[in-house]
Design a protein around this motif. Structure first.
Motif, PDB file in Angstrom:
ATOM      1  N   ILE A  91      -0.841  18.279  10.393  1.00  0.00           N
ATOM      2  CA  ILE A  91      -2.049  17.606  10.880  1.00  0.00           C
ATOM      3  C   ILE A  91      -2.230  16.267  10.183  1.00  0.00           C
ATOM      4  O   ILE A  91      -2.516  15.248  10.825  1.00  0.00           O
ATOM      5  CB  ILE A  91      -3.285  18.504  10.648  1.00  0.00           C
ATOM      6  N   THR A  92      -2.044  16.257   8.871  1.00  0.00           N
ATOM      7  CA  THR A  92      -2.252  15.033   8.088  1.00  0.00           C
ATOM      8  C   THR A  92      -1.295  13.930   8.504  1.00  0.00           C
ATOM      9  O   THR A  92      -1.695  12.770   8.693  1.00  0.00           O
ATOM     10  CB  THR A  92      -2.077  15.337   6.591  1.00  0.00           C
ATOM     11  N   VAL A  93      -0.018  14.266   8.660  1.00  0.00           N
ATOM     12  CA  VAL A  93       0.982  13.260   9.046  1.00  0.00           C
ATOM     13  C   VAL A  93       0.726  12.759  10.467  1.00  0.00           C
ATOM     14  O   VAL A  93       0.800  11.551  10.730  1.00  0.00           O
ATOM     15  CB  VAL A  93       2.407  13.840   8.923  1.00  0.00           C
ATOM     16  N   THR A  94       0.427  13.676  11.380  1.00  0.00           N
ATOM     17  CA  THR A  94       0.190  13.238  12.765  1.00  0.00           C
ATOM     18  C   THR A  94      -1.068  12.395  12.889  1.00  0.00           C
ATOM     19  O   THR A  94      -1.107  11.467  13.696  1.00  0.00           O
ATOM     20  CB  THR A  94       0.109  14.450  13.717  1.00  0.00           C
ATOM     21  N   ILE A  95      -2.079  12.695  12.086  1.00  0.00           N
ATOM     22  CA  ILE A  95      -3.278  11.842  12.096  1.00  0.00           C
ATOM     23  C   ILE A  95      -2.906  10.427  11.691  1.00  0.00           C
ATOM     24  O   ILE A  95      -3.312   9.447  12.332  1.00  0.00           O
ATOM     25  CB  ILE A  95      -4.359  12.410  11.160  1.00  0.00           C
ATOM     26  N   GLY A  96      -2.144  10.306  10.595  1.00  0.00           N
ATOM     27  CA  GLY A  96      -1.755   8.979  10.128  1.00  0.00           C
ATOM     28  C   GLY A  96      -0.946   8.208  11.158  1.00  0.00           C
ATOM     29  O   GLY A  96      -1.167   7.011  11.374  1.00  0.00           O
ATOM     30  N   ILE A  97      -0.015   8.895  11.812  1.00  0.00           N
ATOM     31  CA  ILE A  97       0.824   8.237  12.814  1.00  0.00           C
ATOM     32  C   ILE A  97       0.044   7.934  14.085  1.00  0.00           C
ATOM     33  O   ILE A  97       0.059   6.810  14.600  1.00  0.00           O
ATOM     34  CB  ILE A  97       2.055   9.106  13.133  1.00  0.00           C
ATOM     35  N   TYR A  98      -0.668   8.937  14.591  1.00  0.00           N
ATOM     36  CA  TYR A  98      -1.388   8.758  15.855  1.00  0.00           C
ATOM     37  C   TYR A  98      -2.542   7.765  15.736  1.00  0.00           C
ATOM     38  O   TYR A  98      -2.929   7.146  16.734  1.00  0.00           O
ATOM     39  CB  TYR A  98      -1.925  10.102  16.349  1.00  0.00           C
ATOM     40  N   ALA A  99      -3.096   7.620  14.539  1.00  0.00           N
ATOM     41  CA  ALA A  99      -4.180   6.649  14.357  1.00  0.00           C
ATOM     42  C   ALA A  99      -3.700   5.220  14.597  1.00  0.00           C
ATOM     43  O   ALA A  99      -4.508   4.319  14.866  1.00  0.00           O
ATOM     44  CB  ALA A  99      -4.764   6.765  12.951  1.00  0.00           C
ATOM     45  N   SER A 120       0.820  -1.214   0.000  1.00  0.00           N
ATOM     46  CA  SER A 120       0.000   0.000   0.000  1.00  0.00           C
ATOM     47  C   SER A 120       0.851   1.259   0.000  1.00  0.00           C
ATOM     48  O   SER A 120       0.571   2.214  -0.735  1.00  0.00           O
ATOM     49  CB  SER A 120      -0.933   0.002   1.221  1.00  0.00           C
ATOM     50  N   VAL A 121       1.890   1.286   0.821  1.00  0.00           N
ATOM     51  CA  VAL A 121       2.764   2.459   0.900  1.00  0.00           C
ATOM     52  C   VAL A 121       3.399   2.759  -0.451  1.00  0.00           C
ATOM     53  O   VAL A 121       3.461   3.917  -0.887  1.00  0.00           O
ATOM     54  CB  VAL A 121       3.860   2.249   1.966  1.00  0.00           C
ATOM     55  N   LEU A 122       3.853   1.727  -1.147  1.00  0.00           N
ATOM     56  CA  LEU A 122       4.539   1.917  -2.423  1.00  0.00           C
ATOM     57  C   LEU A 122       3.627   2.494  -3.497  1.00  0.00           C
ATOM     58  O   LEU A 122       4.091   3.186  -4.407  1.00  0.00           O
ATOM     59  CB  LEU A 122       5.124   0.579  -2.898  1.00  0.00           C
ATOM     60  N   SER A 123       2.332   2.232  -3.398  1.00  0.00           N
ATOM     61  CA  SER A 123       1.427   2.643  -4.476  1.00  0.00           C
ATOM     62  C   SER A 123       0.824   4.026  -4.292  1.00  0.00           C
ATOM     63  O   SER A 123       0.341   4.629  -5.259  1.00  0.00           O
ATOM     64  CB  SER A 123       0.290   1.620  -4.618  1.00  0.00           C
ATOM     65  N   TYR A 124       0.833   4.584  -3.089  1.00  0.00           N
ATOM     66  CA  TYR A 124       0.127   5.837  -2.841  1.00  0.00           C
ATOM     67  C   TYR A 124       0.625   7.015  -3.695  1.00  0.00           C
ATOM     68  O   TYR A 124      -0.179   7.815  -4.191  1.00  0.00           O
ATOM     69  CB  TYR A 124       0.174   6.197  -1.355  1.00  0.00           C
ATOM     70  N   PRO A 125       1.935   7.215  -3.883  1.00  0.00           N
ATOM     71  CA  PRO A 125       2.359   8.333  -4.747  1.00  0.00           C
ATOM     72  C   PRO A 125       1.820   8.225  -6.169  1.00  0.00           C
ATOM     73  O   PRO A 125       1.438   9.233  -6.774  1.00  0.00           O
ATOM     74  CB  PRO A 125       3.893   8.227  -4.717  1.00  0.00           C
ATOM     75  N   VAL A 126       1.756   7.010  -6.692  1.00  0.00           N
ATOM     76  CA  VAL A 126       1.214   6.809  -8.041  1.00  0.00           C
ATOM     77  C   VAL A 126      -0.279   7.116  -8.055  1.00  0.00           C
ATOM     78  O   VAL A 126      -0.803   7.726  -8.995  1.00  0.00           O
ATOM     79  CB  VAL A 126       1.465   5.355  -8.510  1.00  0.00           C
ATOM     80  N   ILE A 127      -0.978   6.716  -7.005  1.00  0.00           N
ATOM     81  CA  ILE A 127      -2.426   6.923  -6.935  1.00  0.00           C
ATOM     82  C   ILE A 127      -2.758   8.408  -6.914  1.00  0.00           C
ATOM     83  O   ILE A 127      -3.708   8.853  -7.577  1.00  0.00           O
ATOM     84  CB  ILE A 127      -2.995   6.216  -5.689  1.00  0.00           C
ATOM     85  N   ALA A 128      -2.005   9.199  -6.158  1.00  0.00           N
ATOM     86  CA  ALA A 128      -2.256  10.640  -6.091  1.00  0.00           C
ATOM     87  C   ALA A 128      -2.106  11.284  -7.469  1.00  0.00           C
ATOM     88  O   ALA A 128      -2.927  12.118  -7.878  1.00  0.00           O
ATOM     89  CB  ALA A 128      -1.294  11.287  -5.095  1.00  0.00           C
ATOM     90  N   TRP A 129      -1.057  10.916  -8.208  1.00  0.00           N
ATOM     91  CA  TRP A 129      -0.867  11.440  -9.574  1.00  0.00           C
ATOM     92  C   TRP A 129      -1.984  10.965 -10.491  1.00  0.00           C
ATOM     93  O   TRP A 129      -2.555  11.743 -11.262  1.00  0.00           O
ATOM     94  CB  TRP A 129       0.487  10.980 -10.113  1.00  0.00           C
ATOM     95  N   PHE A 130      -2.338   9.695 -10.380  1.00  0.00           N
ATOM     96  CA  PHE A 130      -3.360   9.102 -11.252  1.00  0.00           C
ATOM     97  C   PHE A 130      -4.717   9.778 -11.038  1.00  0.00           C
ATOM     98  O   PHE A 130      -5.438  10.069 -12.002  1.00  0.00           O
ATOM     99  CB  PHE A 130      -3.458   7.605 -10.950  1.00  0.00           C
ATOM    100  N   CYS A 165      -1.595  11.207   4.036  1.00  0.00           N
ATOM    101  CA  CYS A 165      -2.194  10.568   5.205  1.00  0.00           C
ATOM    102  C   CYS A 165      -2.063   9.054   5.112  1.00  0.00           C
ATOM    103  O   CYS A 165      -1.724   8.382   6.094  1.00  0.00           O
ATOM    104  CB  CYS A 165      -3.663  10.972   5.318  1.00  0.00           C
ATOM    105  N   GLY A 166      -2.334   8.506   3.917  1.00  0.00           N
ATOM    106  CA  GLY A 166      -2.217   7.063   3.736  1.00  0.00           C
ATOM    107  C   GLY A 166      -0.802   6.560   3.931  1.00  0.00           C
ATOM    108  O   GLY A 166      -0.576   5.530   4.580  1.00  0.00           O
ATOM    109  N   ILE A 167       0.172   7.300   3.395  1.00  0.00           N
ATOM    110  CA  ILE A 167       1.571   6.895   3.531  1.00  0.00           C
ATOM    111  C   ILE A 167       1.995   6.907   4.991  1.00  0.00           C
ATOM    112  O   ILE A 167       2.609   5.955   5.485  1.00  0.00           O
ATOM    113  CB  ILE A 167       2.471   7.817   2.690  1.00  0.00           C
ATOM    114  N   SER A 168       1.686   7.992   5.702  1.00  0.00           N
ATOM    115  CA  SER A 168       2.077   8.080   7.116  1.00  0.00           C
ATOM    116  C   SER A 168       1.369   7.014   7.939  1.00  0.00           C
ATOM    117  O   SER A 168       1.964   6.429   8.859  1.00  0.00           O
ATOM    118  CB  SER A 168       1.772   9.470   7.668  1.00  0.00           C
ATOM    119  N   THR A 169       0.112   6.735   7.592  1.00  0.00           N
ATOM    120  CA  THR A 169      -0.624   5.686   8.297  1.00  0.00           C
ATOM    121  C   THR A 169       0.021   4.335   8.104  1.00  0.00           C
ATOM    122  O   THR A 169       0.269   3.593   9.072  1.00  0.00           O
ATOM    123  CB  THR A 169      -2.088   5.632   7.814  1.00  0.00           C
ATOM    124  N   TYR A 170       0.328   4.007   6.856  1.00  0.00           N
ATOM    125  CA  TYR A 170       0.857   2.671   6.574  1.00  0.00           C
ATOM    126  C   TYR A 170       2.296   2.505   7.046  1.00  0.00           C
ATOM    127  O   TYR A 170       2.711   1.391   7.384  1.00  0.00           O
ATOM    128  CB  TYR A 170       0.726   2.358   5.085  1.00  0.00           C
TER     129      TYR A 170
END
Length: 519
Positions: free
Chosen positions: A292-300, A91-101, A430-435
């Motif tokens: 906020i976005t990064v801390t949400i992903g980590i703190y979640a 999942s982490v590897l694909s998120y940058p591609v998904i954002a561009w797509f 958010c997805g990257i920091s979460t994963y």
């Protein structure tokens, strides 16, 4: 001009400006066919997160099954962590591609890429002849989680009816518990099967909920904001007219939304011709959004939930609950509990506000996790069965507090705070920091639980103190703003779009139209 009826609940949800152009016909939404269709699309998109929830709960259940341990050659420690984390790495590897797509081709096409990888991953995992094939299947199953997680929330938040947006976007993560509920009870039902079908059947069922959602994925229209961004303005207006106004081409609401979207997206285009990841930290407002976005992903994930969600069986073993039946039964009941609280909290997002839910959730988790740590330590010292059993209700209490913010808002909050041109990248961040946080948890948690047992819980109690402080000082209230007006919260009152400008333009157009009809 647009009606003077009492619209206080609507003002709470979308603000005073947009509330003035909302339909005031007295009919509830469930008696309007176009809103029923729209909400069917949104709820279906939210259910795509069930795939990820299914995986977490299924892996939790499989670890309680001797049949799975035998097939996987009794994995423990770091190797068990790697088996769990294979899906997350994908999942982490694909998120940058998904954002561009999503910005290049739209929010909808990525849904079908997720379906392709789902079929491939489920087939490999369910019919794997050896542990290597099972792990490869888990790697492919990380793709639908990210493709759906990076596109479905965008479709919901950019397509939903204004007064329903917060609730429906908050449902995105609630769908996680639908999947975990099915997985928990599937593993409970197959726990006594002989041989490998005890874990293969739950693996096959991972495809069930996405299959139910497939018709909606085919029928849902593209995001009107994406259509405006690529110059397909007439298609965007047609979509909003059909789904927000029931076909009323003179709708003041649609006029307001179109003017607001066009002005906001044009303002983005005027400031920069193209976007990059550096834009996430280029301005003070964006740096705050990114923090906020990064801390949400980590703190979640770094609040103790990772221990319970993937390693509930190990947690229960530390307090003396070792029966496979008891472990899978507790897991199944926990998912029902989670779903109830998560959906209930999603319904309160506009009434109570995001900030209240964040603070109540983090403070409640801190208190309950301290009690869980104390009871677990007491059991480790005394081995008193009643003390170990007392941990179970506090696990439920802890999850109730987790569910009132970290389930509904982990996706909904980042999705609404970013401007259109950065929304897909913000959600990907958010997805990257979460994963990344999930990967660390999944890999480290089993090692730490084996090494120091209940003492590992103290680490998360300390982290929860920082969670409370971060939310208190940095998370603003966003209730009462449209997606475009959110710029005011982060970029100040001088932000290009504030709502009243659009209301005046819409009012002038309506007046001009009425004058033309009289002439």
């Amino acid at each position: 001009m647009f009606g003077k009826a009492n619209k206080e609940p609507k003002r709470q949800a979308v603000g005073e400006d947009l509330a003035q152009v909302l339909p005031d016909d007295g009919l509830p939404w469930y008696k309007k066919r176009h809103l029923l269709v729209l909400n069917y699309f949104a709820v279906s998109m939210a259910l795509l997160s069930a795939a990820n929830g299914f995986d977490g709960s299924m892996m939790n259940g499989l670890q309680a099954l001797p049949q799975w341990h035998t097939f996987m050659n009794n994995p423990t420690g770091a190797w068990l962590g790697f088996i769990n984390v294979a899906q997350t790495i994908s999942s982490v590897l694909s998120y940058p591609v998904i954002a561009w797509f999503a910005n290049r081709y739209g929010r909808k096409p990525g849904l079908f890429i997720g379906y392709f990888f789902l079929v491939l991953g489920v087939f490999l995992q369910a019919f794997s002849p050896n542990p290597a094939a099972f792990i490869l299947g888990r790697f492919f199953l990380g793709q639908p989680s990210s493709w759906w997680g990076g596109n479905a929330p965008l479709l919901i938040t950019e397509l939903a009816f204004p007064t329903h947006r917060a609730f429906l976007t908050a449902l995105c993560q609630c769908g996680w518990y639908v999947g975990s509920l099915v997985a928990a009870w599937a593993t409970y039902g197959t726990r006594n099967y002989d041989g490998s079908w005890a874990w293969r059947i739950p693996s096959i069922l991972q495809i069930a909920i996405p299959c139910v959602v497939l018709p909606a994925a085919c029928l849902i229209p593209e995001s009107p904001r994406f259509l405006v961004s690529v110059g397909r303005v007439s298609e965007a207006r047609k979509s909003l007219t059909r789904l927000h106004a029931g076909g009323d081409e003179s709708s003041a609401l649609v006029e307001f939304e179109m003017v607001e979207m066009e002005r906001a997206i044009q303002a983005d285009s005027d400031h920069q011709a193209s976007t990059s990841w550096m834009d996430l930290i280029r301005t003070p407002g964006n740096r705050r959004r990114a923090f906020i976005t990064v801390t949400i992903g980590i703190y979640a994930q770094w609040n103790g939930v990772g221990v319970v969600s993937y390693y509930l069986a190990l947690v229960l073993q530390t307090v003396g609950i070792t029966s496979v039946t008891d472990q899978t039964l507790i897991s199944g009941c926990l998912q029902i509990w989670n779903l109830i609280f998560a959906v209930g909290a999603a319904a309160m997002v506009d009434r109570l506000g995001r900030r209240f839910l964040w603070l109540a959730s983090s403070i409640g988790m801190l208190a309950s996790f301290i009690l869980i740590s104390g009871l677990s330590g007491s059991f480790a010292t005394t081995h008193t069965a009643s003390v170990g059993i007392a941990v179970v209700p506090f696990l439920f209490i802890y999850y109730a507090f987790y569910d009132i913010a970290f389930t509904p808002l982990t996706i909904a909050y980042p999705a609404e705070i970013w401007p259109y041109h950065l929304r897909s990248r913000g959600l990907a961040l958010c997805g990257i920091s979460t994963y990344i946080a999930v990967s660390f948890n999944i890999f480290v948690n089993p090692i730490a639980l084996e090494a120091i047992g209940w003492k590992y819980y103290v680490v998360f109690a300390v982290i929860l103190v920082f969670v409370v402080l971060t939310i208190y000082f940095f998370y603003p209230e966003t209730k009462g703003h449209t997606l475009e007006e959110m710029a005011v919260v982060f970029d100040g009152e001088d932000a290009p779009v504030t709502g009243r400008q659009e209301l005046k333009i819409v009012g002038d157009r309506v007046t001009d139209s009425q004058h033309a009809e009289k002439v």
